[in-house]
Scaffold this motif. Structure first.
Motif, PDB file in Angstrom:
ATOM      1  N   GLN A 246      31.208 -36.198 -22.767  1.00 13.54           N
ATOM      2  CA  GLN A 246      30.618 -36.509 -23.810  1.00 13.54           C
ATOM      3  C   GLN A 246      29.305 -37.487 -23.882  1.00 13.54           C
ATOM      4  O   GLN A 246      28.365 -36.968 -24.268  1.00 13.54           O
ATOM      5  CB  GLN A 246      31.459 -37.336 -24.972  1.00 13.54           C
ATOM      6  N   ALA A 247      29.516 -38.284 -22.722  1.00 18.37           N
ATOM      7  CA  ALA A 247      28.235 -39.203 -22.444  1.00 18.37           C
ATOM      8  C   ALA A 247      27.351 -38.205 -21.758  1.00 18.37           C
ATOM      9  O   ALA A 247      26.071 -38.281 -22.148  1.00 18.37           O
ATOM     10  CB  ALA A 247      28.623 -40.277 -21.633  1.00 18.37           C
ATOM     11  N   GLU A 248      27.698 -37.336 -20.925  1.00 18.03           N
ATOM     12  CA  GLU A 248      26.762 -36.471 -20.181  1.00 18.03           C
ATOM     13  C   GLU A 248      25.973 -35.592 -21.339  1.00 18.03           C
ATOM     14  O   GLU A 248      24.791 -35.245 -21.071  1.00 18.03           O
ATOM     15  CB  GLU A 248      27.638 -35.680 -18.997  1.00 18.03           C
ATOM     16  N   HIS A 249      26.782 -34.945 -22.043  1.00 23.08           N
ATOM     17  CA  HIS A 249      26.083 -34.187 -23.130  1.00 23.08           C
ATOM     18  C   HIS A 249      25.268 -34.864 -23.902  1.00 23.08           C
ATOM     19  O   HIS A 249      24.213 -34.324 -24.215  1.00 23.08           O
ATOM     20  CB  HIS A 249      27.449 -33.795 -24.072  1.00 23.08           C
ATOM     21  N   LYS A 250      25.492 -36.124 -24.336  1.00 29.08           N
ATOM     22  CA  LYS A 250      24.500 -36.957 -25.176  1.00 29.08           C
ATOM     23  C   LYS A 250      23.294 -37.197 -24.166  1.00 29.08           C
ATOM     24  O   LYS A 250      22.124 -37.008 -24.801  1.00 29.08           O
ATOM     25  CB  LYS A 250      25.039 -38.229 -25.467  1.00 29.08           C
ATOM     26  N   LEU A 251      23.459 -37.438 -22.937  1.00 31.42           N
ATOM     27  CA  LEU A 251      22.356 -37.654 -21.914  1.00 31.42           C
ATOM     28  C   LEU A 251      21.645 -36.369 -22.043  1.00 31.42           C
ATOM     29  O   LEU A 251      20.380 -36.594 -21.927  1.00 31.42           O
ATOM     30  CB  LEU A 251      22.873 -37.874 -20.835  1.00 31.42           C
ATOM     31  N   ALA A 252      22.278 -35.352 -21.853  1.00 31.67           N
ATOM     32  CA  ALA A 252      21.579 -34.014 -21.698  1.00 31.67           C
ATOM     33  C   ALA A 252      20.568 -33.658 -22.986  1.00 31.67           C
ATOM     34  O   ALA A 252      19.491 -33.190 -22.700  1.00 31.67           O
ATOM     35  CB  ALA A 252      22.450 -32.993 -21.586  1.00 31.67           C
ATOM     36  N   SER A 253      21.379 -34.145 -23.964  1.00 33.43           N
ATOM     37  CA  SER A 253      20.648 -33.841 -25.488  1.00 33.43           C
ATOM     38  C   SER A 253      19.491 -34.664 -25.444  1.00 33.43           C
ATOM     39  O   SER A 253      18.292 -34.463 -25.926  1.00 33.43           O
ATOM     40  CB  SER A 253      21.685 -34.266 -26.304  1.00 33.43           C
ATOM     41  N   ALA A 254      19.371 -36.072 -25.113  1.00 33.22           N
ATOM     42  CA  ALA A 254      18.626 -37.088 -24.893  1.00 33.22           C
ATOM     43  C   ALA A 254      17.452 -36.605 -24.105  1.00 33.22           C
ATOM     44  O   ALA A 254      16.309 -36.751 -24.385  1.00 33.22           O
ATOM     45  CB  ALA A 254      18.960 -38.330 -24.778  1.00 33.22           C
ATOM     46  N   ASN A 255      17.616 -35.954 -22.817  1.00 31.49           N
ATOM     47  CA  ASN A 255      16.701 -35.555 -21.900  1.00 31.49           C
ATOM     48  C   ASN A 255      15.804 -34.547 -22.329  1.00 31.49           C
ATOM     49  O   ASN A 255      14.847 -34.192 -22.331  1.00 31.49           O
ATOM     50  CB  ASN A 255      17.553 -35.154 -20.493  1.00 31.49           C
ATOM     51  N   LYS A 256      16.676 -33.588 -23.184  1.00 32.48           N
ATOM     52  CA  LYS A 256      16.057 -32.532 -23.896  1.00 32.48           C
ATOM     53  C   LYS A 256      15.043 -32.861 -24.924  1.00 32.48           C
ATOM     54  O   LYS A 256      13.984 -32.415 -25.117  1.00 32.48           O
ATOM     55  CB  LYS A 256      16.902 -31.603 -24.426  1.00 32.48           C
ATOM     56  N   VAL A 257      15.432 -33.909 -25.690  1.00 29.93           N
ATOM     57  CA  VAL A 257      14.475 -34.368 -26.886  1.00 29.93           C
ATOM     58  C   VAL A 257      13.277 -35.103 -26.051  1.00 29.93           C
ATOM     59  O   VAL A 257      12.065 -35.056 -26.339  1.00 29.93           O
ATOM     60  CB  VAL A 257      15.407 -35.351 -27.508  1.00 29.93           C
ATOM     61  N   LEU A 258      13.546 -35.833 -24.732  1.00 29.92           N
ATOM     62  CA  LEU A 258      12.472 -36.618 -23.925  1.00 29.92           C
ATOM     63  C   LEU A 258      11.618 -35.445 -23.573  1.00 29.92           C
ATOM     64  O   LEU A 258      10.179 -35.479 -23.200  1.00 29.92           O
ATOM     65  CB  LEU A 258      13.043 -37.512 -23.043  1.00 29.92           C
ATOM     66  N   GLN A 259      12.102 -34.304 -22.950  1.00 30.50           N
ATOM     67  CA  GLN A 259      11.350 -33.230 -22.462  1.00 30.50           C
ATOM     68  C   GLN A 259      10.392 -32.778 -23.336  1.00 30.50           C
ATOM     69  O   GLN A 259       9.180 -32.456 -23.329  1.00 30.50           O
ATOM     70  CB  GLN A 259      12.181 -32.327 -21.677  1.00 30.50           C
ATOM     71  N   GLN A 260      11.087 -32.544 -24.808  1.00 39.92           N
ATOM     72  CA  GLN A 260      10.242 -32.137 -25.745  1.00 39.92           C
ATOM     73  C   GLN A 260       9.205 -33.005 -26.137  1.00 39.92           C
ATOM     74  O   GLN A 260       7.768 -32.410 -26.337  1.00 39.92           O
ATOM     75  CB  GLN A 260      11.100 -31.967 -27.047  1.00 39.92           C
ATOM     76  N   TYR A 261       9.454 -34.264 -26.083  1.00 38.76           N
ATOM     77  CA  TYR A 261       8.324 -35.133 -26.469  1.00 38.76           C
ATOM     78  C   TYR A 261       7.353 -34.929 -25.308  1.00 38.76           C
ATOM     79  O   TYR A 261       6.055 -35.055 -25.360  1.00 38.76           O
ATOM     80  CB  TYR A 261       8.979 -36.777 -26.698  1.00 38.76           C
ATOM     81  N   ALA A 262       7.581 -34.947 -23.997  1.00 43.46           N
ATOM     82  CA  ALA A 262       6.685 -34.793 -22.777  1.00 43.46           C
ATOM     83  C   ALA A 262       6.046 -33.540 -22.912  1.00 43.46           C
ATOM     84  O   ALA A 262       4.982 -33.658 -22.207  1.00 43.46           O
ATOM     85  CB  ALA A 262       7.587 -34.909 -21.400  1.00 43.46           C
ATOM     86  N   GLN A 263       6.593 -32.516 -23.231  1.00 47.13           N
ATOM     87  CA  GLN A 263       5.629 -31.218 -23.183  1.00 47.13           C
ATOM     88  C   GLN A 263       5.007 -30.816 -24.706  1.00 47.13           C
ATOM     89  O   GLN A 263       4.169 -29.987 -24.510  1.00 47.13           O
ATOM     90  CB  GLN A 263       6.711 -29.983 -23.004  1.00 47.13           C
ATOM     91  N   HIS A 264       5.173 -31.506 -25.590  1.00 49.23           N
ATOM     92  CA  HIS A 264       4.646 -31.251 -26.999  1.00 49.23           C
ATOM     93  C   HIS A 264       3.870 -32.247 -27.536  1.00 49.23           C
ATOM     94  O   HIS A 264       3.980 -33.349 -27.293  1.00 49.23           O
ATOM     95  CB  HIS A 264       5.761 -30.897 -28.171  1.00 49.23           C
ATOM     96  N   ASP A 265       3.092 -32.019 -28.483  1.00 47.86           N
ATOM     97  CA  ASP A 265       2.103 -32.593 -29.256  1.00 47.86           C
ATOM     98  C   ASP A 265       2.951 -33.145 -30.406  1.00 47.86           C
ATOM     99  O   ASP A 265       3.591 -32.299 -31.171  1.00 47.86           O
ATOM    100  CB  ASP A 265       0.710 -32.109 -29.576  1.00 47.86           C
ATOM    101  N   HIS A 266       3.081 -34.451 -30.626  1.00 46.27           N
ATOM    102  CA  HIS A 266       3.930 -34.946 -31.802  1.00 46.27           C
ATOM    103  C   HIS A 266       3.446 -34.489 -33.358  1.00 46.27           C
ATOM    104  O   HIS A 266       4.206 -34.451 -34.123  1.00 46.27           O
ATOM    105  CB  HIS A 266       4.145 -36.336 -31.791  1.00 46.27           C
TER     106      HIS A 266
END
Length: 445
Positions: A246-266
């Motif tokens: 569950q923690a890994e899934h949350k971390l993966a989701s968080a990383n995905k969100v961070l990647q979205q922030y890193a790649q996209h204009d807010h």
């Protein structure tokens, strides 16, 4: 008469010999009734418990054990009596008359009357104090460890399991008479059959991740072998990794969100410049490898600073979002990429598009923005417009292969920017292309 006397004497001699064996053996021989009360005891009890045989008659084995131990052994013995079966290797602590502790290993067989009813047990106790404490300690560790442990034999019987395993099985936890693993969790039995086959071949047994009742377990089997090195069972550990997953899934989701922030204009949700620069390098490499054209369009909102000054920054942000939605309309192919390249500038990458195709796309986008009729008092047209510069890496331009990709990308963006500057200089609200570094008007409003 003499023969009869000889037989009688011989019988007496055998009886004396038997009693000598019973009373002078290192093992304590005893009998208990169906309630577990001693009905007979050899003299060895004195050596083991420090009391004569007559003091144990009428008492139970649990009367000579510390309270906690008495409860544990009574529970185990009660299950044995219920099944009326023989038993062996029951390790238990006993308190001698002087208060010291002796560790015994108990074995016994059931005794039945002429009607087949259980009338008691006959058995022996062996002093294993030298090893017994270690055995009991290991049994305690096995029983109380939070990791679920069990042993499965070749026939699928659950030979032993600890409290954590019983908790894991829940309502499926077996009774003494029902311990077939393939009946408890039938879907998993094929995995253990595979482990038995691997163990027979002396191959390493893999760990497995399996689910049971909404929990996730990492399962590892270890072969149990007999004295002849034959595989007689599997010792299996079940480590609950639900929280970890569950923690890994949350971390993966968080990383995905961070990647979205890193790649996209807010603000606009489009790709940002950093991502688009990397994307452009990849598209150029692919275009050169497959020898197809690549075009870019650099668009800029006309008189945007005046729009911000007159309408306010909130209206300016809304304007940027409106342009972004328009640029990502159905007019662009799915392989095309749009980004907010900076401020009020937008970059469109068109893989596989030659100059003519790119000009058509750019002109269509310019018309879409004009068609919005978004009021813009600072513009001569009275509504929102954009200017676009187009540059193309033509099909067959193999000379670019000798340059680093970043130089090719920089040159392509520079040419598009030069064309955009030309569009601005020539009056805005138009599309201009760059041919070999020179800007030329391809389409006007």
């Amino acid at each position: 008469m003499n023969n009869e006397k000889k037989r009688h004497d011989h019988h007496d001699e055998d009886a004396r010999h038997l009693f000598e064996l019973l009373h002078n053996n290192s093992d304590w021989v005893w009998e208990v009734d169906a309630q577990g009360r001693y009905t007979w005891s050899s003299d060895v009890v004195t050596e083991l418990l420090g009391v004569p045989p007559e003091e144990v008659i009428g008492k139970t084995p649990f009367d000579f054990m510390p309270p906690g131990e008495a409860e544990r052994v009574a529970c185990a013995f009660g299950a044995i009596v219920t099944e009326k079966r023989a038993f062996s290797g029951l390790v238990n602590r006993n308190q001698r008359a002087d208060g010291s502790i002796v560790v015994l290993e108990t074995s016994g067989i059931p005794l039945f009357d002429e009607h087949g009813e259980l009338r008691g047990y006959r058995g022996i106790d062996r002093n294993i104090s030298n090893l017994g404490e270690r055995v009991l300690q290991l049994e305690t560790i096995y029983e109380t460890t939070p990791v679920a442990l069990c042993m499965i034999d070749r026939e699928g019987r659950l030979v032993m399991f600890n409290k954590a395993m019983a908790k894991l099985l829940g309502d499926n936890a077996p009774l003494e008479t029902e311990r077939r693993f393939q009946q408890l969790i039938p879907d998993y039995w094929p995995f253990f059959l595979t482990d038995f086959a691997l163990a027979e071949s002396n191959e390493e047994l893999p760990s497995r991740e399996l689910g049971w009742r909404d929990r996730c377990y990492d399962i590892q089997s270890v072969p149990v072998r007999d004295a002849m090195d034959g595989v007689i069972g599997l010792s299996v550990t079940w480590v609950d990794i639900t929280e970890r997953r569950q923690a890994e899934h949350k971390l993966a989701s968080a990383n995905k969100v961070l990647q979205q922030y890193a790649q996209h204009d807010h603000l606009t949700g489009l790709f940002n410049r950093r991502y688009m620069d990397e994307r452009l390098l990849n598209e150029i490499a692919r275009a050169l490898q497959d020898d197809f054209p690549l075009s870019v369009c650099l668009a800029d909102i006309d008189y945007f600073k005046h729009y911000n000054d007159t309408q306010g920054h909130q209206a300016g942000d809304d304007c940027l979002r409106l342009v972004a939605r328009t640029l990502t309309s159905a007019r662009l192919r799915s392989s095309d990429n749009v980004s907010r390249y900076g401020g009020e500038e937008f970059l469109i990458i068109l893989p596989g598009a030659n100059l003519a195709q790119a000009m058509n796309v750019a002109e269509g986008v310019r018309n879409d923005i004009s068609a919005l009729k978004r009021p813009h008092s600072a513009s001569p047209t009275g509504f929102l417009t954009i200017s676009i510069g187009v540059a193309t890496l033509q099909h067959g331009q193999l000379r670019f292969e000798e340059k680093p990709l970043h130089m090719i990308a920089s040159g392509l963006i520079h040419r598009a920017d030069t064309a955009l500057y030309a569009a601005k200089k020539q009056g805005r609200n138009q599309v201009v292309s760059a041919r070999d570094g020179h800007a030329s008007t391809e389409s006007t409003p």
